[in-house]
Design a protein around this motif. Structure first.
Motif: not given
Length: 514
Positions: A213-216, A203-211
């Motif tokens: 995204a939570l605000s959205r 996966r190219t996505d990372r944990l920081r992207h998920k964090i």
């Protein structure tokens, strides 16, 4: 629902010709089917043109056939999941609704803003005209050139799903999935259910992207989130290896892919591979919209173009000369307008259909306005998860521009280095680059390479006031056999009378050219 009371009449149509239908729908995916049912149920005559042999689009591909009594059907439907099977009700309604003239295996090679559509089926071609056109030709996977991406054995996730759904095939050997987006997890889960165990999900996505995204995340988007968490949980329980934050993906091999390498946590990793499946999200398919002269806007964060439309899908014409006169009669719906998934496409197809019905009826009332507004609310609810998904899974493979040696135009085998060189020499117009190098002149007509070339221009040309538009599009937008061209039906001779001499030299009195 608005009920159409006035039948087909000449109205305001090209050259006063009687239209062949009230509405022509291009595409029989979720948005196209939902719109056609809505329009026909209200009394409109609808022609649906679709490139595929059966309705459903990519997400519901071959669903009709997979609901039969063929051996293995139950296993296949269970593997593909309930979201796939849920489309059967819509398909059956589409097939049984009166006043829908469904024409499968029909390509659209010309589209004009006045409601004129050029079609091709086999060796027969012609023109149809309608008072309105609804463009619902769907999306395509984001082009992701990287070293080795043209090797046999490197496929997109959508292509693998097509083979599973339509061909009832499944991969063998060492399968590596690389990229980002929910489709990576969905495909991996479908393969697991079919007994195929991926060697790695990179996966190219990372944990920081998920964090971030939570605000959205919105309440209406929770079901989509829970569905994705379910896929991820089952894959982890199955012990399928997963790595996140991968970069510098490369495929290696001779006559086919044999190995794949990538950088993980700063270390170079290489493993054997028989099939590399890549996916970096999906983007609207804009070739027909662009060919019709519709305005496009560049989405820098998504590395793609998108048609400029009103909320109900009504398209805008691009500035400049066009092949037609009068108002734009095209609405764009579904993923061809904005990526949202099947539920959002169905909701927006109905929204666009109700807006068209309002115009066809020629009436404005509280009931009509309420129908349109109610459909708009359904669309917003259906795309509630989109901000979270876009933030959690940003483009990864396409986030970095390719190295000079990487092929960008696979039709003509043109590398990024060749394109960069001509840009540095002053070629900052995509059409000029096409004319000099033939980039975008192959079978795909630039559908694969245009996005990457635009990003290379953005990299090099920093003083542009506007981002470049795609390669100039002219009909035929699809290959058109000469035999079909010679026997065109429905051809309007006045279309051939539009002549421009703006780019020609003026003749002087002595016959020479100024």
């Amino acid at each position: 629902m608005t009920i159409l009371t006035n039948p087909i009449s000449p109205g305001e149509v090209p050259n006063g010709r009687v239209p062949d239908a009230d509405v022509i729908v291009i595409g029989a995916g979720p948005a196209g089917m939902a719109a056609a049912v809505e329009l026909a149920s209200a009394g409109s005559q609808v022609v649906v043109l679709d490139l595929q042999p059966a309705p459903g689009g990519q997400i519901f591909r071959a669903l009709d056939a997979n609901f039969g009594d063929r051996p293995g059907t139950e296993v296949l439907l269970k593997a593909l999941g309930p979201t796939y099977a849920a489309g059967h009700t819509l398909i059956q309604k589409f097939r049984t609704t009166p006043r829908i003239d469904y024409r499968p295996e029909t390509a659209v090679w010309d589209l004009r803003a006045d409601g004129t559509v050029g079609w091709l089926k086999g060796e027969v071609a012609g023109y149809l005209r309608a008072r309105h056109v609804l463009l619902a030709n769907g999306a395509m996977e984001r082009p992701t050139p990287f070293p080795g991406w043209t090797l046999p054995g490197v496929m997109t996730a959508g292509a693998v799903q097509t083979l599973i759904k339509a061909g009832r095939l499944q991969p063998e050997g060492r399968v590596v999935l690389a990229g980002t987006g929910p489709l990576i997890f969905l495909l991996a889960e479908q393969l697991r259910r079919l007994g195929v165990r991926p060697a790695l999900i990179a996966r190219t996505d990372r944990l920081r992207h998920k964090i971030a995204a939570l605000s959205r995340l919105r309440l209406a988007g929770l079901p989509a989130l829970l569905k994705g968490v379910g896929w991820l949980t089952r894959l982890r329980f199955a012990g399928i290896p997963m790595r996140s934050g991968i970069t510098e993906l490369q495929a290696h091999g001779g006559s086919q892919v044999e190995r794949v390498s990538m950088t993980v946590a700063g270390m170079r990793v290489e493993l054997a591979c028989d099939l590399l499946v890549v996916h970096d999200g999906i983007v609207p398919a804009v070739d027909l919209a662009h060919g019709a002269g519709l305005a496009l806007e560049w989405q820098k964060a998504d590395a793609c173009w998108r048609p400029k439309t009103a909320r109900d899908g009504r398209a805008q014409l691009a500035p400049g000369a066009t092949l037609t006169t009068g108002p734009c009669r095209i609405h764009v719906s579904g993923d061809a307008r904005m990526i949202g998934g099947a539920d959002a496409a169905i909701a927006h197809g109905r929204h666009a259909a109700r807006a068209i019905l309002s115009e066809l009826s020629g009436a404005s009332s509280l009931k009509v306005d309420s129908d349109v507004e109610g459909a708009a609310v359904c669309v917003q609810r259906a795309i509630a998860a989109r901000p979270f998904i876009d933030t959690a899974f940003p483009p990864g493979l396409a986030s970095q521009l390719p190295e000079d040696a990487t092929i960008i135009c696979r039709c003509e085998e043109i590398t990024a280095g060749t394109l960069r060189a001509i840009i540095r020499q002053g070629a900052t117009d995509m059409d000029l680059i096409r004319g000099v190098l033939r980039c975008g002149m192959g079978p795909c007509q630039g559908r694969t390479c245009s996005v990457t070339l635009a990003r290379l221009l953005e990299e090099t040309v920093t003083q542009q006031s506007e981002f470049p538009v795609p390669f100039r599009a002219r009909p035929p937008l699809r290959p058109l056999p000469l035999a079909a061209l010679a026997g065109l039906t429905g051809f309007d001779p006045q279309l051939a009378e539009i002549v421009s001499l703006d780019d020609k030299p003026e003749a002087s009195s002595d016959g020479s050219h100024a």
